[in-house]
Motif scaffolding. Structure first.
Motif, PDB file in Angstrom:
ATOM      1  N   GLN A   1       0.855  -1.184   0.000  1.00 51.38           N
ATOM      2  CA  GLN A   1       0.000   0.000   0.000  1.00 51.38           C
ATOM      3  C   GLN A   1       0.896   1.241   0.000  1.00 51.38           C
ATOM      4  OE1 GLN A   1      -3.381   0.145  -0.061  1.00 51.38           O
ATOM      5  NE2 GLN A   1      -3.265  -2.068  -0.363  1.00 51.38           N
ATOM      6  N   PRO A   2       0.679   2.159  -0.946  1.00 54.51           N
ATOM      7  CA  PRO A   2       1.524   3.364  -0.967  1.00 54.51           C
ATOM      8  C   PRO A   2       1.530   4.103   0.378  1.00 54.51           C
ATOM      9  CG  PRO A   2       0.075   3.312  -2.882  1.00 54.51           C
ATOM     10  CD  PRO A   2      -0.294   2.151  -2.039  1.00 54.51           C
ATOM     11  N   GLN A   3       0.355   4.192   0.999  1.00 52.40           N
ATOM     12  CA  GLN A   3       0.310   4.931   2.267  1.00 52.40           C
ATOM     13  C   GLN A   3       1.127   4.243   3.364  1.00 52.40           C
ATOM     14  OE1 GLN A   3      -3.235   7.097   3.810  1.00 52.40           O
ATOM     15  NE2 GLN A   3      -3.034   5.760   5.566  1.00 52.40           N
ATOM     16  N   SER A   4       1.038   2.910   3.440  1.00 47.80           N
ATOM     17  CA  SER A   4       1.814   2.209   4.474  1.00 47.80           C
ATOM     18  C   SER A   4       3.302   2.362   4.222  1.00 47.80           C
ATOM     19  CB  SER A   4       1.482   0.719   4.508  1.00 47.80           C
ATOM     20  OG  SER A   4       0.120   0.521   4.341  1.00 47.80           O
ATOM     21  N   ARG A   5       3.683   2.315   2.948  1.00 47.65           N
ATOM     22  CA  ARG A   5       5.106   2.493   2.626  1.00 47.65           C
ATOM     23  C   ARG A   5       5.592   3.876   3.039  1.00 47.65           C
ATOM     24  NH1 ARG A   5       6.057  -0.018  -3.375  1.00 47.65           N
ATOM     25  NH2 ARG A   5       6.215  -2.176  -2.686  1.00 47.65           N
ATOM     26  N   LEU A   6       4.748   4.866   2.751  1.00 50.60           N
ATOM     27  CA  LEU A   6       5.125   6.225   3.120  1.00 50.60           C
ATOM     28  C   LEU A   6       5.275   6.344   4.638  1.00 50.60           C
ATOM     29  CD1 LEU A   6       5.576   9.257   2.384  1.00 50.60           C
ATOM     30  CD2 LEU A   6       3.122   9.564   2.721  1.00 50.60           C
ATOM     31  N   LEU A   7       4.333   5.752   5.382  1.00 50.45           N
ATOM     32  CA  LEU A   7       4.408   5.832   6.841  1.00 50.45           C
ATOM     33  C   LEU A   7       5.659   5.126   7.362  1.00 50.45           C
ATOM     34  CD1 LEU A   7       0.670   5.315   7.906  1.00 50.45           C
ATOM     35  CD2 LEU A   7       1.909   7.453   7.668  1.00 50.45           C
ATOM     36  N   CYS A   8       5.992   3.984   6.752  1.00 52.16           N
ATOM     37  CA  CYS A   8       7.219   3.272   7.150  1.00 52.16           C
ATOM     38  C   CYS A   8       8.434   4.170   6.916  1.00 52.16           C
ATOM     39  CB  CYS A   8       7.418   1.993   6.344  1.00 52.16           C
ATOM     40  SG  CYS A   8       6.270   0.685   6.754  1.00 52.16           S
ATOM     41  N   LEU A   9       8.427   4.818   5.766  1.00 47.48           N
ATOM     42  CA  LEU A   9       9.573   5.675   5.436  1.00 47.48           C
ATOM     43  C   LEU A   9       9.656   6.855   6.404  1.00 47.48           C
ATOM     44  CD1 LEU A   9      10.909   6.734   1.998  1.00 47.48           C
ATOM     45  CD2 LEU A   9      10.643   8.411   3.780  1.00 47.48           C
ATOM     46  N   LEU A  10       8.511   7.477   6.681  1.00 43.08           N
ATOM     47  CA  LEU A  10       8.524   8.639   7.576  1.00 43.08           C
ATOM     48  C   LEU A  10       8.965   8.233   8.984  1.00 43.08           C
ATOM     49  CD1 LEU A  10       5.313  10.541   6.396  1.00 43.08           C
ATOM     50  CD2 LEU A  10       7.692  11.126   5.894  1.00 43.08           C
ATOM     51  N   ARG A  11       8.565   7.017   9.391  1.00 48.36           N
ATOM     52  CA  ARG A  11       8.995   6.539  10.702  1.00 48.36           C
ATOM     53  C   ARG A  11      10.514   6.301  10.678  1.00 48.36           C
ATOM     54  NH1 ARG A  11       6.098   2.130  11.282  1.00 48.36           N
ATOM     55  NH2 ARG A  11       4.406   3.213  12.334  1.00 48.36           N
ATOM     56  N   PHE A  12      10.963   5.685   9.595  1.00 43.11           N
ATOM     57  CA  PHE A  12      12.378   5.363   9.444  1.00 43.11           C
ATOM     58  C   PHE A  12      13.262   6.612   9.521  1.00 43.11           C
ATOM     59  CE2 PHE A  12      16.050   4.107   6.736  1.00 43.11           C
ATOM     60  CZ  PHE A  12      16.422   2.932   7.383  1.00 43.11           C
ATOM     61  N   ILE A  13      12.853   7.673   8.810  1.00 43.97           N
ATOM     62  CA  ILE A  13      13.711   8.874   8.786  1.00 43.97           C
ATOM     63  C   ILE A  13      13.359   9.874   9.893  1.00 43.97           C
ATOM     64  CG2 ILE A  13      14.125   8.685   6.268  1.00 43.97           C
ATOM     65  CD1 ILE A  13      12.311  11.212   5.950  1.00 43.97           C
ATOM     66  N   SER A  14      12.422   9.502  10.790  1.00 44.66           N
ATOM     67  CA  SER A  14      11.983  10.480  11.796  1.00 44.66           C
ATOM     68  C   SER A  14      13.120  11.013  12.702  1.00 44.66           C
ATOM     69  CB  SER A  14      10.815   9.937  12.629  1.00 44.66           C
ATOM     70  OG  SER A  14      11.244   8.855  13.400  1.00 44.66           O
ATOM     71  N   PRO A  15      14.216  10.244  12.914  1.00 43.90           N
ATOM     72  CA  PRO A  15      15.292  10.872  13.703  1.00 43.90           C
ATOM     73  C   PRO A  15      15.841  12.149  13.046  1.00 43.90           C
ATOM     74  CG  PRO A  15      15.651   8.500  13.538  1.00 43.90           C
ATOM     75  CD  PRO A  15      14.513   8.828  12.620  1.00 43.90           C
ATOM     76  N   LEU A  16      15.684  12.255  11.740  1.00 45.47           N
ATOM     77  CA  LEU A  16      16.178  13.450  11.048  1.00 45.47           C
ATOM     78  C   LEU A  16      15.214  14.631  11.164  1.00 45.47           C
ATOM     79  CD1 LEU A  16      17.486  12.041   7.632  1.00 45.47           C
ATOM     80  CD2 LEU A  16      18.847  12.796   9.582  1.00 45.47           C
ATOM     81  N   SER A  17      14.018  14.371  11.697  1.00 49.84           N
ATOM     82  CA  SER A  17      13.003  15.420  11.724  1.00 49.84           C
ATOM     83  C   SER A  17      13.187  16.375  12.898  1.00 49.84           C
ATOM     84  CB  SER A  17      11.602  14.800  11.777  1.00 49.84           C
ATOM     85  OG  SER A  17      11.407  14.134  13.010  1.00 49.84           O
ATOM     86  N   THR A  18      14.068  16.014  13.808  1.00 55.52           N
ATOM     87  CA  THR A  18      14.283  16.871  14.969  1.00 55.52           C
ATOM     88  C   THR A  18      15.757  16.946  15.309  1.00 55.52           C
ATOM     89  OG1 THR A  18      13.884  17.113  17.343  1.00 55.52           O
ATOM     90  CG2 THR A  18      13.759  14.882  16.469  1.00 55.52           C
ATOM     91  N   SER A  19      16.152  18.079  15.897  1.00 50.97           N
ATOM     92  CA  SER A  19      17.555  18.177  16.301  1.00 50.97           C
ATOM     93  C   SER A  19      17.698  17.942  17.805  1.00 50.97           C
ATOM     94  CB  SER A  19      18.127  19.536  15.914  1.00 50.97           C
ATOM     95  OG  SER A  19      17.284  20.536  16.408  1.00 50.97           O
ATOM     96  N   SER A  20      16.535  17.631  18.470  1.00 49.71           N
ATOM     97  CA  SER A  20      16.622  17.337  19.917  1.00 49.71           C
ATOM     98  C   SER A  20      17.417  16.060  20.125  1.00 49.71           C
ATOM     99  CB  SER A  20      15.230  17.124  20.505  1.00 49.71           C
ATOM    100  OG  SER A  20      14.605  18.351  20.753  1.00 49.71           O
ATOM    101  N   PRO A  21      18.269  16.033  21.137  1.00 47.18           N
ATOM    102  CA  PRO A  21      19.002  14.780  21.380  1.00 47.18           C
ATOM    103  C   PRO A  21      18.021  13.659  21.759  1.00 47.18           C
ATOM    104  CG  PRO A  21      19.396  16.394  23.144  1.00 47.18           C
ATOM    105  CD  PRO A  21      18.606  17.082  22.093  1.00 47.18           C
ATOM    106  N   PRO A  22      18.279  12.433  21.328  1.00 52.34           N
ATOM    107  CA  PRO A  22      17.338  11.334  21.591  1.00 52.34           C
ATOM    108  C   PRO A  22      17.235  11.027  23.080  1.00 52.34           C
ATOM    109  CG  PRO A  22      19.361  10.497  20.590  1.00 52.34           C
ATOM    110  CD  PRO A  22      19.473  11.980  20.615  1.00 52.34           C
TER     111      PRO A  22
END
Ligand SMILES: [Zn+2]
Length: 189
Positions: free
Chosen positions: A168-189
């Protein structure tokens, strides 16, 4: 398929809900000093939203927190499925538009401009971002090792979308967004 998804307002409503959950998790966790986190959201003016959502208040702010404890006051910005760091366009738009330029039937810039108002220059900037900046991030150098098969970096982010087994395109997109989510913030983990 990715083209339909790009303009689907349900997708953007879902992404907002996911961000709310991520923010709630961050708040529940609290500051690293154990202080309480107070809301201190950033104002944003994202581009790329479907027209019917352009006035949506939910999209005019990014969740963020500030520690309530004197002497700490550190900011915590939870990862986001909507905002990719300081990029003006929403993450989903940066991913989908970039991906639509590849594949067996690449979508023309004129079409993309009609869909999300993005210029040829912006699309080419994103292409450099994926192929030069993204691939050099410590995040990607480590994360690509977790993929089952090595992917062709020349076709990022399409190759990454297609690396997720869900079809499903939407599920793939969500997987990708989850995968790259560490790049979405500069707060330390
Ligand atoms: Zn603190």
């Amino acid at each position: 398929m990715y083209q339909t998804l790009l303009c689907d307002s349900r997708l953007y409503k879902l992404l907002f809900k996911i961000d709310q959950d991520l923010a709630a998790q961050a708040k529940a966790k609290g500051c690293h000093c154990r202080g309480r986190l107070d809301s201190a959201r950033y104002r944003r003016k994202p581009r790329g939203l479907p027209t019917e959502l352009e006035d949506e208040e939910d999209y005019k702010k990014r969740h963020s927190f500030c520690c309530a404890k004197d002497g700490c006051r550190q900011r915590t910005t939870p990862p986001s499925f909507r905002f990719l760091g300081r990029k003006v366009y929403l993450s989903a738009v940066v991913v989908l538009v970039s991906a639509l330029r590849y594949g067996p039937t690449p979508v023309r810039i004129a079409k993309l401009r009609e869909l999300v108002g993005v210029s040829a220059r912006t699309v080419s900037r994103w292409r450099s971002w994926w192929q030069e900046t993204f691939v050099q991030t410590p995040f990607w150098k480590k994360a690509r090792g977790f993929l089952r098969v090595p992917l062709d970096e020349r076709f990022l982010p399409l190759s990454l979308l297609e690396a997720f087994s869900d079809n499903q395109p939407q599920s793939r997109l969500l997987c990708l967004l989850r995968f790259i989510s560490p790049l979405s913030t500069s707060s330390p983990p």
